[in-house]
Design a protein around this motif. Sequence first.
Motif, PDB file in Angstrom:
ATOM      1  N   UNK A 206      51.251  37.511  46.269  1.00 58.16           N
ATOM      2  CA  UNK A 206      50.976  38.875  45.818  1.00 58.16           C
ATOM      3  C   UNK A 206      51.335  39.937  46.850  1.00 58.16           C
ATOM      4  N   UNK A 207      51.483  39.545  48.120  1.00 57.27           N
ATOM      5  CA  UNK A 207      51.753  40.540  49.163  1.00 57.27           C
ATOM      6  C   UNK A 207      52.572  39.929  50.288  1.00 57.27           C
ATOM      7  N   UNK A 208      53.488  40.716  50.811  1.00 61.79           N
ATOM      8  CA  UNK A 208      54.280  40.332  51.984  1.00 61.79           C
ATOM      9  C   UNK A 208      54.297  41.529  52.919  1.00 61.79           C
ATOM     10  N   UNK A 209      53.960  41.287  54.183  1.00 63.83           N
ATOM     11  CA  UNK A 209      53.998  42.342  55.200  1.00 63.83           C
ATOM     12  C   UNK A 209      54.783  41.810  56.387  1.00 63.83           C
ATOM     13  N   UNK A 210      55.673  42.621  56.910  1.00 65.21           N
ATOM     14  CA  UNK A 210      56.431  42.234  58.098  1.00 65.21           C
ATOM     15  C   UNK A 210      55.869  43.023  59.276  1.00 65.21           C
ATOM     16  N   UNK A 211      55.379  42.291  60.274  1.00 69.40           N
ATOM     17  CA  UNK A 211      54.805  42.920  61.461  1.00 69.40           C
ATOM     18  C   UNK A 211      55.910  43.499  62.341  1.00 69.40           C
ATOM     19  N   UNK A 212      55.557  44.394  63.246  1.00 66.97           N
ATOM     20  CA  UNK A 212      56.559  44.965  64.157  1.00 66.97           C
ATOM     21  C   UNK A 212      57.315  43.926  64.979  1.00 66.97           C
ATOM     22  N   UNK A 213      56.672  42.772  65.265  1.00 70.35           N
ATOM     23  CA  UNK A 213      57.350  41.725  66.037  1.00 70.35           C
ATOM     24  C   UNK A 213      58.213  40.824  65.160  1.00 70.35           C
ATOM     25  N   UNK A 214      58.308  41.134  63.840  1.00 68.66           N
ATOM     26  CA  UNK A 214      59.153  40.377  62.929  1.00 68.66           C
ATOM     27  C   UNK A 214      58.452  39.245  62.207  1.00 68.66           C
ATOM     28  N   UNK A 215      57.219  38.942  62.585  1.00 68.63           N
ATOM     29  CA  UNK A 215      56.489  37.879  61.901  1.00 68.63           C
ATOM     30  C   UNK A 215      56.125  38.329  60.494  1.00 68.63           C
TER      31      UNK A 215
ATOM     32  N   UNK B  56      50.164  36.984  51.420  1.00 72.25           N
ATOM     33  CA  UNK B  56      48.864  36.839  50.780  1.00 72.25           C
ATOM     34  C   UNK B  56      49.069  36.537  49.315  1.00 72.25           C
ATOM     35  N   UNK B  57      48.094  35.879  48.722  1.00 75.97           N
ATOM     36  CA  UNK B  57      48.234  35.570  47.316  1.00 75.97           C
ATOM     37  C   UNK B  57      47.054  34.789  46.788  1.00 75.97           C
ATOM     38  N   UNK B  58      47.294  34.098  45.712  1.00 75.98           N
ATOM     39  CA  UNK B  58      46.261  33.304  45.067  1.00 75.98           C
ATOM     40  C   UNK B  58      46.585  31.843  45.314  1.00 75.98           C
ATOM     41  N   UNK B  59      45.699  31.178  46.034  1.00 79.59           N
ATOM     42  CA  UNK B  59      45.882  29.762  46.346  1.00 79.59           C
ATOM     43  C   UNK B  59      44.834  28.959  45.589  1.00 79.59           C
TER      44      UNK B  59
ATOM     45  N   UNK C 283      66.758  44.017  59.651  1.00 75.94           N
ATOM     46  CA  UNK C 283      68.190  43.738  59.498  1.00 75.94           C
ATOM     47  C   UNK C 283      68.687  43.930  58.064  1.00 75.94           C
ATOM     48  N   UNK C 284      67.795  44.383  57.168  1.00 76.02           N
ATOM     49  CA  UNK C 284      68.171  44.642  55.785  1.00 76.02           C
ATOM     50  C   UNK C 284      67.958  43.467  54.847  1.00 76.02           C
ATOM     51  N   UNK C 285      67.617  42.301  55.398  1.00 75.10           N
ATOM     52  CA  UNK C 285      67.358  41.146  54.540  1.00 75.10           C
ATOM     53  C   UNK C 285      66.053  41.357  53.784  1.00 75.10           C
ATOM     54  N   UNK C 286      65.950  40.769  52.595  1.00 78.14           N
ATOM     55  CA  UNK C 286      64.841  41.017  51.688  1.00 78.14           C
ATOM     56  C   UNK C 286      64.018  39.745  51.520  1.00 78.14           C
ATOM     57  N   UNK C 287      62.725  39.851  51.781  1.00 76.93           N
ATOM     58  CA  UNK C 287      61.805  38.751  51.532  1.00 76.93           C
ATOM     59  C   UNK C 287      61.213  38.979  50.148  1.00 76.93           C
ATOM     60  N   UNK C 288      61.267  37.956  49.287  1.00 78.29           N
ATOM     61  CA  UNK C 288      60.682  38.061  47.952  1.00 78.29           C
ATOM     62  C   UNK C 288      59.606  36.989  47.789  1.00 78.29           C
ATOM     63  N   UNK C 289      58.582  37.319  47.025  1.00 87.70           N
ATOM     64  CA  UNK C 289      57.515  36.366  46.753  1.00 87.70           C
ATOM     65  C   UNK C 289      57.007  36.553  45.341  1.00 87.70           C
ATOM     66  N   UNK C 290      56.420  35.515  44.788  1.00 92.33           N
ATOM     67  CA  UNK C 290      55.892  35.616  43.434  1.00 92.33           C
ATOM     68  C   UNK C 290      55.591  34.270  42.831  1.00 92.33           C
TER      69      UNK C 290
END
Length: 122
Positions: free
Chosen positions: A101-110, A114-117, A52-59
Amino acid sequence: MKKTLLLLLAIFSSLVNAQDGSIDTSFNANDFGFNSGFGANAIVSTTAIQADGKIIIGGLFTAYNLTEKGYIARLNTDGTLDTTFALGSGFSNGLTTTSLKAIVIQPDGKIIVGGILPLTME
């Protein structure tokens, strides 16, 4: 052959409209610059764009536009914070994330992150 390639290059070049590299002041218009308290308050190291054009940000950030966000947030297409984005219990089980460190959007929208915990052993 050379003339054909030059002709194709000329046609293609006339169809391309490159961005001029200037800042889009309509994107998160409240952000007046780094460290002003608006936008992310620290490093954004990964992004993903939803269908839908929305942006997920992480860091490393803990807030966006002065609203507390724990290392992940969703922005509307204009750069404002999407206040309907709920992290759910899967991401906020009391763990303190050091950095996403990483964000992936699956085909089903989930959304997969990933990162450093921090590791706590007893």
